[in-house]
Design an enzyme around this catalytic site. Structure first.
Site, PDB file in Angstrom:
ATOM      1  N   SER A   9      41.177  46.354  48.942  1.00  0.00           N
ATOM      2  CA  SER A   9      42.158  45.519  48.251  1.00  0.00           C
ATOM      3  C   SER A   9      43.484  46.265  48.121  1.00  0.00           C
ATOM      4  O   SER A   9      43.521  47.371  47.548  1.00  0.00           O
ATOM      5  CB  SER A   9      41.648  45.175  46.852  1.00  0.00           C
ATOM      6  OG  SER A   9      42.727  44.695  46.069  1.00  0.00           O
ATOM      7  N   HIS A  34      41.906  42.750  51.901  1.00  0.00           N
ATOM      8  CA  HIS A  34      41.798  41.829  50.756  1.00  0.00           C
ATOM      9  C   HIS A  34      43.137  41.806  50.024  1.00  0.00           C
ATOM     10  O   HIS A  34      43.657  42.845  49.620  1.00  0.00           O
ATOM     11  CB  HIS A  34      40.680  42.305  49.838  1.00  0.00           C
ATOM     12  CG  HIS A  34      40.367  41.374  48.721  1.00  0.00           C
ATOM     13  ND1 HIS A  34      39.591  40.246  48.880  1.00  0.00           N
ATOM     14  CD2 HIS A  34      40.737  41.390  47.410  1.00  0.00           C
ATOM     15  CE1 HIS A  34      39.485  39.616  47.718  1.00  0.00           C
ATOM     16  NE2 HIS A  34      40.175  40.291  46.803  1.00  0.00           N
ATOM     17  N   ASP A  36      45.158  40.334  46.901  1.00  0.00           N
ATOM     18  CA  ASP A  36      44.980  39.724  45.575  1.00  0.00           C
ATOM     19  C   ASP A  36      46.274  39.097  45.077  1.00  0.00           C
ATOM     20  O   ASP A  36      47.251  39.804  44.801  1.00  0.00           O
ATOM     21  CB  ASP A  36      44.527  40.791  44.576  1.00  0.00           C
ATOM     22  CG  ASP A  36      43.069  41.154  44.740  1.00  0.00           C
ATOM     23  OD1 ASP A  36      42.238  40.231  44.811  1.00  0.00           O
ATOM     24  OD2 ASP A  36      42.768  42.363  44.794  1.00  0.00           O
ATOM     25  N   MET A  38      47.984  37.113  42.035  1.00  0.00           N
ATOM     26  CA  MET A  38      47.786  36.822  40.602  1.00  0.00           C
ATOM     27  C   MET A  38      49.061  36.230  40.028  1.00  0.00           C
ATOM     28  O   MET A  38      50.160  36.701  40.344  1.00  0.00           O
ATOM     29  CB  MET A  38      47.475  38.116  39.859  1.00  0.00           C
ATOM     30  CG  MET A  38      46.254  38.837  40.377  1.00  0.00           C
ATOM     31  SD  MET A  38      46.029  40.370  39.457  1.00  0.00           S
ATOM     32  CE  MET A  38      44.500  40.947  40.166  1.00  0.00           C
ATOM     33  N   HIS A  67      43.006  36.187  48.232  1.00  0.00           N
ATOM     34  CA  HIS A  67      42.255  35.778  47.032  1.00  0.00           C
ATOM     35  C   HIS A  67      43.255  35.215  46.020  1.00  0.00           C
ATOM     36  O   HIS A  67      44.000  35.962  45.389  1.00  0.00           O
ATOM     37  CB  HIS A  67      41.526  37.023  46.504  1.00  0.00           C
ATOM     38  CG  HIS A  67      40.706  36.787  45.286  1.00  0.00           C
ATOM     39  ND1 HIS A  67      40.176  37.812  44.541  1.00  0.00           N
ATOM     40  CD2 HIS A  67      40.315  35.634  44.662  1.00  0.00           C
ATOM     41  CE1 HIS A  67      39.490  37.316  43.524  1.00  0.00           C
ATOM     42  NE2 HIS A  67      39.574  36.009  43.565  1.00  0.00           N
ATOM     43  N   MET A  69      44.176  34.022  42.799  1.00  0.00           N
ATOM     44  CA  MET A  69      43.861  33.951  41.362  1.00  0.00           C
ATOM     45  C   MET A  69      45.060  33.282  40.683  1.00  0.00           C
ATOM     46  O   MET A  69      45.795  33.909  39.904  1.00  0.00           O
ATOM     47  CB  MET A  69      43.590  35.360  40.824  1.00  0.00           C
ATOM     48  CG  MET A  69      42.268  35.939  41.320  1.00  0.00           C
ATOM     49  SD  MET A  69      42.131  37.708  41.028  1.00  0.00           S
ATOM     50  CE  MET A  69      43.039  38.309  42.442  1.00  0.00           C
ATOM     51  N   MET A 138      32.843  37.279  42.107  1.00  0.00           N
ATOM     52  CA  MET A 138      33.559  38.290  41.316  1.00  0.00           C
ATOM     53  C   MET A 138      32.540  39.053  40.471  1.00  0.00           C
ATOM     54  O   MET A 138      31.747  38.452  39.752  1.00  0.00           O
ATOM     55  CB  MET A 138      34.576  37.629  40.388  1.00  0.00           C
ATOM     56  CG  MET A 138      35.722  36.968  41.091  1.00  0.00           C
ATOM     57  SD  MET A 138      37.215  37.913  41.409  1.00  0.00           S
ATOM     58  CE  MET A 138      37.076  39.460  40.680  1.00  0.00           C
ATOM     59  N   GLY A 143      41.698  39.917  37.348  1.00  0.00           N
ATOM     60  CA  GLY A 143      42.983  40.220  36.723  1.00  0.00           C
ATOM     61  C   GLY A 143      43.427  41.659  36.908  1.00  0.00           C
ATOM     62  O   GLY A 143      44.618  41.925  36.942  1.00  0.00           O
ATOM     63  N   ASP A 176      33.417  41.289  44.813  1.00  0.00           N
ATOM     64  CA  ASP A 176      34.753  41.785  44.480  1.00  0.00           C
ATOM     65  C   ASP A 176      34.791  42.301  43.046  1.00  0.00           C
ATOM     66  O   ASP A 176      34.675  41.519  42.100  1.00  0.00           O
ATOM     67  CB  ASP A 176      35.764  40.631  44.658  1.00  0.00           C
ATOM     68  CG  ASP A 176      37.200  41.073  44.449  1.00  0.00           C
ATOM     69  OD1 ASP A 176      37.444  42.285  44.316  1.00  0.00           O
ATOM     70  OD2 ASP A 176      38.071  40.182  44.424  1.00  0.00           O
ATOM     71  N   GLY A 177      34.987  43.618  42.903  1.00  0.00           N
ATOM     72  CA  GLY A 177      35.224  44.197  41.594  1.00  0.00           C
ATOM     73  C   GLY A 177      34.236  45.274  41.207  1.00  0.00           C
ATOM     74  O   GLY A 177      33.026  45.039  41.152  1.00  0.00           O
ATOM     75  N   GLY A 178      34.761  46.471  40.972  1.00  0.00           N
ATOM     76  CA  GLY A 178      33.945  47.536  40.408  1.00  0.00           C
ATOM     77  C   GLY A 178      33.006  48.216  41.378  1.00  0.00           C
ATOM     78  O   GLY A 178      32.118  48.964  40.946  1.00  0.00           O
ATOM     79  N   GLY A 198      39.002  48.202  45.730  1.00  0.00           N
ATOM     80  CA  GLY A 198      40.398  48.569  45.486  1.00  0.00           C
ATOM     81  C   GLY A 198      40.507  50.016  45.061  1.00  0.00           C
ATOM     82  O   GLY A 198      40.744  50.910  45.871  1.00  0.00           O
TER      83      GLY A 198
HETATM   84  C1  DX5 Z   1      40.389  41.829  40.549  1.00  0.00           C
HETATM   85  C2  DX5 Z   1      40.683  41.674  42.015  1.00  0.00           C
HETATM   86  C3  DX5 Z   1      39.986  42.665  42.855  1.00  0.00           C
HETATM   87  C4  DX5 Z   1      40.401  44.096  42.593  1.00  0.00           C
HETATM   88  C5  DX5 Z   1      39.246  44.987  42.907  1.00  0.00           C
HETATM   89  O1  DX5 Z   1      40.914  40.785  39.831  1.00  0.00           O
HETATM   90  O2  DX5 Z   1      40.325  40.382  42.483  1.00  0.00           O
HETATM   91  O3  DX5 Z   1      40.101  42.370  44.235  1.00  0.00           O
HETATM   92  O4  DX5 Z   1      41.511  44.480  43.347  1.00  0.00           O
HETATM   93  O5  DX5 Z   1      39.547  46.244  42.438  1.00  0.00           O
HETATM   94  P1  DX5 Z   1      38.439  47.320  42.079  1.00  0.00           P
HETATM   95  O6  DX5 Z   1      37.678  47.592  43.337  1.00  0.00           O
HETATM   96  O7  DX5 Z   1      39.260  48.478  41.597  1.00  0.00           O
HETATM   97  O8  DX5 Z   1      37.566  46.729  41.004  1.00  0.00           O
HETATM   98 ZN    ZN Z   2      40.190  40.093  44.719  1.00  0.00          ZN
END
Ligand code: DX5
Ligand code: ZN
Length: 213
Positions: A9, A34, A36, A38, A67, A69, A138, A143, A176-178, A198
């Protein structure tokens, strides 16, 4: 174990030197990028928009997994398609006419993805699964980068993989995430097709070739 594809990301990239960040992603095993988006409304944070995506398009040939959001994603799919998106992924939670939106994305010649936040069950997607190209699960509340993965979300991935097999559907499943170096092998065991990363990708704690064999 099937080898998933890595989608770093760019939210965690070095925004003062995105060209180097793209090289790092390509050298680091990326299959997709990826992206993002927002809007500070659907999610608390604001990232960047179509002009930035359009400028980044020249830095790589890898597919852009955009993505969204954002609220009212239907207003913006055409401009993101023109900017260079390959996948346009919207959120189930804020779209009433999801099936129509998938058709509109397909009419633009793009792949359609639908994403669910941690509190949305897989059953919400039942009527969309025959039509969607990608389901983005997710594993944090959207966010921000750098949050902790919520383990229960992984059960949704296994369920989506099982439903695809049972029904003969063809969507890809993405998480996606963590995701980080400590949990990526466990995450991959769910059968997920695409792993977004990310912060752990860019800080070097997730090393794809080392962690995913
Ligand atoms: C969060 C995003 C993710 C984010 C992932 O809202 O949609 O794509 O960039 O980041 P990490 O891998 O640090 O959780
Ligand atoms: Zn994302």
């Amino acid at each position: 174990m099937k080898k998933p594809l890595l989608a770093p990301s760019i939210l965690s990239a070095d925004f003062t030197d995105l060209a180097s960040s793209f090289k790092k992603m390509e050298d680091g095993g990326a299959g997709w990028i990826h992206v993002d988006i927002m809007d500070g409304s659907f999610v608390p944070n604001i990232s960047f928009g179509q002009p930035v995506v359009g400028a980044l398009r020249s830095l790589t040939k890898l597919p852009f997994d955009v993505h969204l959001m954002i609220n009212n994603p239907e207003r913006h799919i055409e401009s993101f398609a023109k900017a260079g998106a390959d996948f346009l992924t919207f959120h189930w939670e804020n779209v009433i006419h999801s099936h129509r939106l998938i058709e509109q994305i397909h009419a633009l010649g793009k792949k359609a993805g639908v994403s669910i936040v941690p509190s949305t069950p897989v059953s919400a997607l039942e009527a969309l699964l025959p039509y969607t190209d990608l389901v983005l699960v997710m594993s944090v509340n959207p966010g921000f980068g750098g949050q902790q993965l919520i383990p229960l979300c992984l059960d949704k991935i296994s369920a989506l993989v099982r439903i695809r097999e049972e029904k003969g559907y063809s969507y890809l499943v993405s998480v996606d995430g963590g995701v980080n170096g400590n949990n990526v092998e466990h995450v991959a065991q769910t059968g997920v097709d695409v792993i977004v990363s990310g912060s752990a990708f860019f800080d070097g704690t997730l090393q794809w070739e080392k962690h995913i064999k």
